[in-house]
Every structure is written in C-alpha cells, then in structure tokens.
Design an enzyme around this catalytic site. Structure first.
Site, PDB file in Angstrom:
ATOM      1  N   CYS A 224       0.803  -1.224   0.000  1.00 48.84           N
ATOM      2  CA  CYS A 224       0.000   0.000   0.000  1.00 48.84           C
ATOM      3  C   CYS A 224       0.835   1.274   0.000  1.00 48.84           C
ATOM      4  O   CYS A 224       0.298   2.354  -0.229  1.00 48.84           O
ATOM      5  CB  CYS A 224      -0.928   0.005   1.213  1.00 48.84           C
ATOM      6  SG  CYS A 224      -2.087  -1.380   1.234  1.00 48.84           S
ATOM      7  N   HIS A 303      12.498   1.072   5.440  1.00 45.20           N
ATOM      8  CA  HIS A 303      12.276  -0.335   5.101  1.00 45.20           C
ATOM      9  C   HIS A 303      12.774  -1.215   6.252  1.00 45.20           C
ATOM     10  O   HIS A 303      13.930  -1.149   6.638  1.00 45.20           O
ATOM     11  CB  HIS A 303      13.023  -0.692   3.814  1.00 45.20           C
ATOM     12  CG  HIS A 303      12.421  -1.855   3.076  1.00 45.20           C
ATOM     13  ND1 HIS A 303      12.197  -3.071   3.662  1.00 45.20           N
ATOM     14  CD2 HIS A 303      11.975  -1.974   1.794  1.00 45.20           C
ATOM     15  CE1 HIS A 303      11.653  -3.891   2.776  1.00 45.20           C
ATOM     16  NE2 HIS A 303      11.494  -3.245   1.636  1.00 45.20           N
ATOM     17  N   HIS A 387      -2.045  19.740   7.435  1.00 44.56           N
ATOM     18  CA  HIS A 387      -2.922  18.638   7.047  1.00 44.56           C
ATOM     19  C   HIS A 387      -2.161  17.314   7.118  1.00 44.56           C
ATOM     20  O   HIS A 387      -0.964  17.254   6.814  1.00 44.56           O
ATOM     21  CB  HIS A 387      -3.457  18.842   5.627  1.00 44.56           C
ATOM     22  CG  HIS A 387      -4.109  20.180   5.416  1.00 44.56           C
ATOM     23  ND1 HIS A 387      -5.317  20.517   5.957  1.00 44.56           N
ATOM     24  CD2 HIS A 387      -3.682  21.275   4.724  1.00 44.56           C
ATOM     25  CE1 HIS A 387      -5.625  21.749   5.607  1.00 44.56           C
ATOM     26  NE2 HIS A 387      -4.651  22.238   4.864  1.00 44.56           N
ATOM     27  N   HIS A 391      -2.604   6.829   5.502  1.00 48.06           N
ATOM     28  CA  HIS A 391      -3.128   5.742   4.677  1.00 48.06           C
ATOM     29  C   HIS A 391      -4.340   5.095   5.348  1.00 48.06           C
ATOM     30  O   HIS A 391      -4.263   4.651   6.493  1.00 48.06           O
ATOM     31  CB  HIS A 391      -2.030   4.704   4.441  1.00 48.06           C
ATOM     32  CG  HIS A 391      -2.538   3.402   3.903  1.00 48.06           C
ATOM     33  ND1 HIS A 391      -3.311   3.313   2.768  1.00 48.06           N
ATOM     34  CD2 HIS A 391      -2.400   2.119   4.359  1.00 48.06           C
ATOM     35  CE1 HIS A 391      -3.611   2.053   2.540  1.00 48.06           C
ATOM     36  NE2 HIS A 391      -3.087   1.314   3.494  1.00 48.06           N
ATOM     37  N   HIS A 420     -14.389   5.339   5.170  1.00 53.54           N
ATOM     38  CA  HIS A 420     -15.836   5.119   5.240  1.00 53.54           C
ATOM     39  C   HIS A 420     -16.466   5.104   3.848  1.00 53.54           C
ATOM     40  O   HIS A 420     -17.296   4.238   3.543  1.00 53.54           O
ATOM     41  CB  HIS A 420     -16.474   6.218   6.093  1.00 53.54           C
ATOM     42  CG  HIS A 420     -17.956   6.083   6.252  1.00 53.54           C
ATOM     43  ND1 HIS A 420     -18.859   6.661   5.381  1.00 53.54           N
ATOM     44  CD2 HIS A 420     -18.693   5.421   7.180  1.00 53.54           C
ATOM     45  CE1 HIS A 420     -20.086   6.358   5.765  1.00 53.54           C
ATOM     46  NE2 HIS A 420     -20.022   5.618   6.856  1.00 53.54           N
ATOM     47  N   ASN A 424     -10.449   0.644   1.910  1.00 54.52           N
ATOM     48  CA  ASN A 424      -8.998   0.651   1.727  1.00 54.52           C
ATOM     49  C   ASN A 424      -8.697   0.460   0.238  1.00 54.52           C
ATOM     50  O   ASN A 424      -8.776  -0.644  -0.282  1.00 54.52           O
ATOM     51  CB  ASN A 424      -8.363  -0.459   2.558  1.00 54.52           C
ATOM     52  CG  ASN A 424      -6.841  -0.497   2.430  1.00 54.52           C
ATOM     53  OD1 ASN A 424      -6.250   0.219   1.617  1.00 54.52           O
ATOM     54  ND2 ASN A 424      -6.200  -1.335   3.222  1.00 54.52           N
TER      55      ASN A 424
END
Length: 496
Positions: A224, A303, A387, A391, A420, A424
């Site tokens: 993702c 990572h 802001h 994810h 919502h 995802n």
C-alpha cells in the site's frame, strides 16, 4: 456548597510560556541580528554627510580586485544554482470513482459470504465482526467479478478491472490538465498484486499510443505504500531529465486477489480492500509553476525488511487447502509502530521547527545521562503540518497514528471519511484524502501536507507537499455528489 470552579490559570500560564519559548527559539537568529542592525543604523545616523563622503573616498578599489571579486561571486552563484535540486510540481491528479453498480452494502457482502462459505459459519461470523468494526460505510465498491456467486477471478476479468480503473483515471487527468499523451516523458504504474504480461504500464502505452522513447516503469509487490515509492522514483527521474512530465498511476486490482478460503488471517483483506485508483501528473517545467497545485518538499522511505517478523507480517501464501491469499500477522500494528518511529526520526529534523527539535534533544540527553525512566518527548508535528493524510488501511491504523502523533479528530478526518466512503483502496487512498481536503475548501496557499503510508515488506513511507496556491472547491472528482454529507459519525460498532 456549589462545586468550586476549576483553576485554569496554571495551564494558561504554561501555554503562554510554551508559545514564548517556541517564538524565541524559532526566531533566534532574527532576534540576535535585529539589535546589531539597529546599532549599525544608529552609528550611520550619527555621522554627518561630509564624514560619510570622506569614509567612501578613503576606500581604494583596484580594477583587478573588482574583476576577481565579480568573477568569484558569479562562480559561486553558478555552482549554487547548478547544484540546487529541480523543483518538482504536482500539477493535478484524478481519482477513479466506481459506478453505483459495483456498490457493496453490508447486507450484500454478508449474504455473499454466507453463500460462498456455507460450510464454515464461523468464518462468516468472523467477517461480520470485522466489518462491524471496520469503519467502512455502505457505499464502498468491489469489481463485477466479485459480485458473482461464487466469484469469477479470471485473468480476463482482472484485465477488465485494470482497464476500467486506470483508463478512467487517466482520461480524467487528461481532461483536468489539458495534457496530451505525446507530452508524457515518464510513466510509472504501481499495482502490488496483479502483475500480468505485458505489464500494466505497457497496457497504458498501447491504449494512448505514447511515444516510443518514453521511460516506463511497472512496480509490483510493494504494498500500500507503493504510491509514495512511485512519487520518489518520479522525483529522481525528473531531477536528471529536465523539462519533463511524469505520470504516476497508483491502483490495486481486487479481482484476482479475493480469498475464498477459511483462514481468518486471510479473510481480513476481503473485508477492507475495495476498488480505487489515481493518476498524478508531476512536472519539473517552470511553466507549470503557476498552475501547479503542490510542490514536493521531501520523500522519506523506511524499510524494515531485514527483520524476519516485519518481512512476513503481510505475506501472500497458500492456505492448507491450496488457496492463495494475503495473510496479515497479529504483530502488524506493533511492526507498523516501529517503522513509523524510524520514519519520524528521519523526517523530524527536516520539518520540525527548532523549538521542537531542541526539546527532543534535551529530553534525549536527559534520558541518556540522568534518568532512563524519563518519559520520552513526542514532538508536536502539528507545528510542522496543517494537514495529515494517513493511509486509510483500516480503523486500527488511523487510531494508532492519531494516538501516537497526538492528533485531533479534524486532523484524521480525511483518512476516516475516505475509509468510510471508499474503503482501503491501497496505494491510491492518499489521493482520495487529498481530494477530500480540497472538496472541503481547506487547502490554502503555503499549507503543508504530510502523507504517510505503510506497505508489505515492511515499509513506512512519507511525502511532504507544500500547497502552491489556494485551491478552490472542485466541481468534479470522487467526492462530487457526497461531500455535503461528510463528515459523518462513525460508531465503534455497527450492528449487522
């Protein structure tokens, strides 16, 4: 006796002490130089006009010295501007909005689960409990192949989903920016779990008849957070290829990855992942500076793949019946926390004001030298960003980051509402969140945005953007017909 009113004087005093401290530290050089400049100005005013003329005449300039000084200044300026990184602008982006025919209300999802897993009611019950607490709404979408009973995850159906999502996002991007296919110099497509031959980037090149010398890349298996990896790759390419346009396409194809087994760790993605995709136009052309929405400031990648637990916490494998699925480990949130900590350690010095960095450093020294039990100081990232786009991987992810970064409900509103409304959507979720903030009219010139994404491997990646101009509320986009209903209240449990 009536209860005594609370004494807020101490907290108010502490607030002003902290504000004063932040102002002094953040403007230390200014406060130091102002008295010096005032002193010089006073001395100049004291001198009479004749004294100033005499002082000027006393200075002797040699032609050789003037030429050498001029050459040196020009040389330094040339080196500075040549070594300075090119500015990377985000001209605009477009998000795919699935049709209502792909909508999957809770009742439909659970009915399909009962029919598909009729031999295992416990797995059906598990999915229902996950869905009740997921934070998803009734309007999320799944591709047509998943609506069949049983699902038909064929290669043809997967390609069909990829074409609809990617081509729709690309068409919207062309319409919004006026970009022509022949003007694309760099193309990057990221899709983690669907990697056909020819690649998805080749599919885009074939559809839009892009130039034969285009630099194309196809990223797969990176989870993702692959969207920000694509942004980082585009940035590096734009640094070495002047006057170029780069298009990044981020998506996840759901059709071939819908798990039809009984392993609970593999059923979880079925409840969370939904259709989505985004196309982003980046450019290093100076002519794009005025109309570009954002400027890329930083990309920081972390990572944790060297650790075995982190490497296997999101793992594609077969279950005992030979059915392939994505297994999510119970240690996922703890590993994500460690990855976030490492990422914050790197990005903090780049974005935090001096006052926060000094407090963090003093606390660190105090713990090392005086008392290891001292509570570690958590920097206030709200001073660095207006802001936050976290994810939308799931409710637990957003809750954990809100708690760890001490964010308000408004700071995580875009993430919760995106989860919502769209679920995802993997690497493209960050762009639905940016679109939400724009649709609410909150993006002002100079605002700083922090995008945070997590991915298999395990990775935590961050991107920092600066708003280039005040952005008007768009008349199109994925939130076009529903933004007036948001934000909505999302209960802890939705009883099904």
């Amino acid at each position: 006796m009536p209860p005594a009113s609370p004494d807020f004087s101490s907290s108010v005093k502490l607030k002003y002490v902290k504000l004063g401290y932040q102002y002094v530290v953040d403007h230390f050089l200014t406060l130091l130089l102002v008295p010096v400049m005032v002193g010089i100005l006073i001395e100049v005013v004291r001198l009479g006009p004749q004294e100033i003329v005499n002082l000027w005449n006393s200075l002797h300039f040699d032609l050789i010295q003037i030429l050498c000084s001029s050459f040196f200044i020009i040389f330094i300026a040339t080196v500075y501007f040549m070594s300075k990184p090119r500015c990377i602008y985000l001209v605009d982006y477009a998000c795919y909005k699935p049709p209502v025919t792909c909508r999957v209300p809770f009742a439909t999802f659970m009915e399909h689960s009962r029919l598909i897993l009729s031999n295992n009611p416990k797995s059906v019950e598990f999915q229902m409990r996950i869905l009740e607490r997921s934070g998803l709404g009734e309007e999320t979408c799944l591709p047509p192949a998943i609506h069949y009973i049983p699902p038909k995850p064929t290669m043809e159906a997967a390609r069909g989903e990829a074409e609809v999502v990617i081509f729709s996002a690309m068409d919207s991007l062309f319409k919004k920016t006026g970009l022509k296919p022949k003007d694309i110099d760099i193309l990057i497509v990221n899709c983690s779990l669907f990697s056909p031959t020819p690649s998805l980037s080749a599919m885009v090149i074939n559809k839009y008849k892009l130039r034969s010398n285009i630099k194309s890349f196809n990223l797969s298996g990176m989870g993702c957070s692959a969207g920000l990896i694509s942004i980082d790759l585009a940035r590096d390419l734009l640094q070495v290829h002047p006057n170029s346009n780069a298009v990044v396409v981020s998506t996840e194809i759901i059709t071939p990855n819908y798990y039809q087994g009984n392993e609970r760790a593999m059923l979880l993605p079925n409840c969370l992942f939904r259709m989505g995709g985004a196309a982003i136009l980046l450019s290093n052309r100076r002519s794009e500076r005025r109309r570009a929405k954002y400027r890329l400031v930083h990309v920081v990648r972390t990572h944790k793949g060297a650790d075995d637990k982190a490497y296997r916490c999101v793992f594609e494998e077969e279950d005992k019946d030979g059915k392939v699925g994505i297994s999510l480990s119970k240690d996922l949130m703890a590993i994500a926390g460690e990855a976030l900590k490492s990422n914050i350690t790197t990005i903090g010095p780049l974005v935090l004001p001096g006052s926060e960095q000094l407090l963090f450093l003093l606390t660190l020294i105090g713990r090392k030298v005086f008392n290891p039990k001292w509570k570690p100081y958590i920097p206030d990232f709200k001073l660095a960003f207006e802001h936050f786009c976290i994810h939308a991987g799931g409710r637990a992810v957003i809750d954990e980051l809100q708690k760890n970064l001490q964010l308000s409900a408004e700071h995580v509103e875009a993430s919760r509402m995106t989860l919502h409304r769209f679920g995802n959507t993997s690497s493209s979720s960050l762009w639905y969140e940016m679109s939400y903030l724009e649709a609410k009219g909150r993006m002002k010139k100079g605002d700083r945005i922090w995008q945070i994404a997590f991915g298999s491997g395990f990775k935590c990646n961050s991107a920092v953007w600066k708003c280039n101009r005040t952005i008007k509320k768009p008349t199109d986009g994925p939130w076009e017909d529903c933004i007036h209903r948001y934000p909505v209240h999302i209960p802890e449990v939705v009883k099904l």
